[in-house]
Write a protein that holds these residues in place. Structure first.
Motif: not given
Length: 617
Positions: A156-159, A183-187, A461-467
């Motif tokens: 998604x980010x690459x596109x 590609x990395x927003x919460x959406x 706002x950067x995502x962290x590793x999933x829990x």
């Protein structure tokens, strides 16, 4: 297509020195003007390729970072609240099963027996499950799921990066910054634990690009290309296609109103191209769509609980529940329901930067159109009634005008916020490029200032590793296939606790068999009361015995069981064609096992679970 102004790329300045050639007398000579231009062009292309590779590498590393807790302990970890992941893994297993057994992939006959499940009316992601069936068959649906998450985020980010760098801006830096949000927003990132269909948004920028290409003419060629994208998106996620179509239509309409002189000549090729797209798409999708809306297990409209998934009025300034700034949630509402419906959660630092960029670039028609579209869909994502700082109000929201219309009546309001995120991507990319082009300051000072602003706006706002939590191993009785000794053709397995979002054990067990195990229940969307055409509910129409199971599952207590209940329980087994009942080990399921014993007699502990052989019941 509609584009903003583009300036010279700050990372791709042509080199000033070229190769030296010698004249016949041995004296060095300067390259000719044509040679200098060629050398400069080659240097620029090499630099651009390096920038592209670095960008793509950063997207892949970022995606791996998000799912690292799963990958680091593979097979032993799963996300918190894993119900939707279990469902997605099952659907991937079903795709592989349907191919190898020659069954209709649109109708899941192994689930909710004897009625089955309408696969087109559920998020079966056949667009991934079918082509990746070999991976699922070799390594299992868990591997396929995690592969889709990594490739979905990075893709998604690459596109977005490709669209921005090739068609909107010349600065690779600006394109990279915009693609990070895309590609990395919460959406996108908030769905990494659960929804590969919502993580994979890589067709959205391509759909926008090919729609705008229709304005240039060649309606047959461009219409067919767009149709191919539309068809594939249907088999990934129809909801994303619906929202993308709405967003593109609104942006085009707003642009047309403001620039009638430029759009007037493009109306005819646009209409012709869309006609080709619609016609070609319907030819391919005629049967799948017929099956979805008129086949077995179809539903019309959603349950009322779907409207509870809505954005807070201050949700735009909130940070995602898995973001760096998770603990700074004092400026907005608590995390959205499930922590996976955080569309439009940008954080107040990025919102401030975007407001400044929009005000500064308000003269640009494209920027105005994107900003109005993004804000409008954010307001619709508030749902109805409005919610303010986590508290429900009695004030109806604008979505109230749409919520009873077809397609909108099964849409979670919060997902309208996806459009907000899509609109932000080009706004941010254009803004960064124009900031890089500003004069009046030394280049190094300008870059340092811009870098500081971007870090301050984007890092929180950067995502962290999933829990994650520990993943309970599949019992040997299931994984070794011992259950097959008890289940004949057209016979089913009943697993208690019954499969639900908050009780995924049965879904994992069933999916681990490659969807070979035919079960009487399931976690899916189907018509209320099991009657085709009713509104959607999660799971099958409950039988009387299901209510006894639910009391044991949700309240951890054994219901009072009468002889009439036992007789009904056997009637229900006959309806489900049940040959075998399974229940997990563990003290937390003692009420479930005791309830089964009260209904069907004592069970047998074997292979890491409890079983009841009810073939003669």
């Amino acid at each position: 297509m509609l584009t903003g102004t583009a300036g010279q790329d700050d990372t791709t300045a042509p080199a000033t020195t070229g190769r030296i050639v010698r004249q016949r007398d041995g004296a060095p000579a300067q390259p000719t003007s044509e040679e200098s231009d060629s050398i400069a062009d080659n240097t620029t292309r090499r630099t651009s390729r390096r920038a592209d590779l670095l960008a793509l590498g950063s997207f892949l590393l970022g995606a791996l970072f998000i799912v690292a807790p799963i990958l680091a302990h593979y097979g032993r970890r799963m996300p918190i609240s894993p119900g939707d992941r279990a469902q997605a893994e099952y659907f991937l297993a079903w795709s592989a099963h349907a191919i190898t057994h020659g069954e209709n992939p649109l109708h899941i006959v192994q689930y909710n027996f004897p009625l089955g499940v309408n696969g087109m009316a559920n998020t079966t992601v056949l667009g991934f499950g079918i082509p990746l069936a070999p991976i699922t068959l070799l390594f299992g649906p868990q591997v396929t799921f995690d592969l889709l998450i990594v490739l979905g985020i990075a893709g998604t980010a690459a596109a977005w990066y490709w669209l921005l760098s090739r068609h909107l801006v010349t600065s690779r830096t600006a394109a990279w910054v915009g693609a990070l949000v895309g590609g990395f927003a919460p959406t996108v990132a908030s769905h990494a634990s659960y929804h590969p269909n919502l993580v994979a948004q890589f067709l959205v920028p391509l759909l926008a690009w090919r729609t705008f290409k229709l304005l240039e003419g060649r309606p047959v060629r461009n219409g067919l290309i767009l149709a191919a994208l539309v068809v594939y998106q249907v088999f990934i996620n129809e909801e994303t296609l619906f929202l993308a179509a709405l967003a593109i239509a609104v942006v085009l309409a707003l642009y047309a109103v403001q620039r009638r002189d430029r759009v007037r000549a493009a109306i005819r090729p646009l209409a012709a191209g869309l006609g080709v797209t619609a016609g070609a798409s319907l030819v391919v999708l005629a049967y799948p769509l017929y099956f979805q809306f008129f086949g077995p297990g179809t539903y019309h409209g959603g349950d009322k609980y779907m409207t509870t998934f809505r954005m807070d009025v201050l949700g735009l300034t909130s940070y995602g529940s898995n973001s760096v700034a998770e603990r700074l949630r004092r400026f907005g509402e608590p995390p959205a329901p499930l922590g996976a419906e955080e569309h439009g959660f940008l954080g107040w630092t990025l919102v401030l930067l975007l407001v400044a960029l929009v005000v500064w670039q308000w003269h640009d028609v494209l920027i105005r159109s994107l900003a109005i579209t993004g804000l409008g869909f954010q307001v619709l994502a508030w749902g109805s009634p409005l919610q303010f700082q986590g508290r429900n109000t009695h004030v109806p929201g604008p979505f109230w005008l749409l919520q009873h219309l077809p397609l909108f009546d099964t849409l979670l309001p919060t997902r309208l916020g996806e459009v907000t995120n899509w609109a932000v991507v080009p706004i941010l990319a254009l803004g960064v490029q124009r900031l890089l082009e500003l004069g009046g300051l030394p280049v190094r000072t300008r870059r340092l200032f811009l870098g500081t602003v971007l870090v301050a706006a984007l890092l929180p706002a950067a995502p962290m590793p999933i829990k994650v939590v520990n993943r309970t191993p599949i019992p040997a009785f299931v994984s070794a296939g011992t259950w097959k000794q008890y289940v004949g053709a057209d016979r089913t397995v009943l697993i208690v606790p019954l499969p639900q979002w908050d009780f995924p054990t049965a879904i994992y067990w069933t999916g681990s068999t490659g969807a070979d195990m035919k079960v009487s229940h399931g976690y899916f969307l189907g018509p209320a009361d099991g009657i085709d055409g009713h509104h959607a509910v999660a799971g099958p129409a409950p039988r009387p015995t299901d209510r006894l199971f639910a009391e044991a599952m949700y309240y951890n207590r054994v219901p009072a069981v009468t002889d009439a209940d036992r007789a009904q329980a056997r009637t229900d087994l006959a309806y489900w064609h049940t040959s075998l009942i399974l229940a997990p080990e563990g003290a937390q399921w003692s009420a479930v096992r005791t309830t089964l014993t009260e209904l069907y007699g004592p069970g047998t502990h074997t292979g890491g679970l409890w079983m009841w052989d009810v073939r003669n019941s």
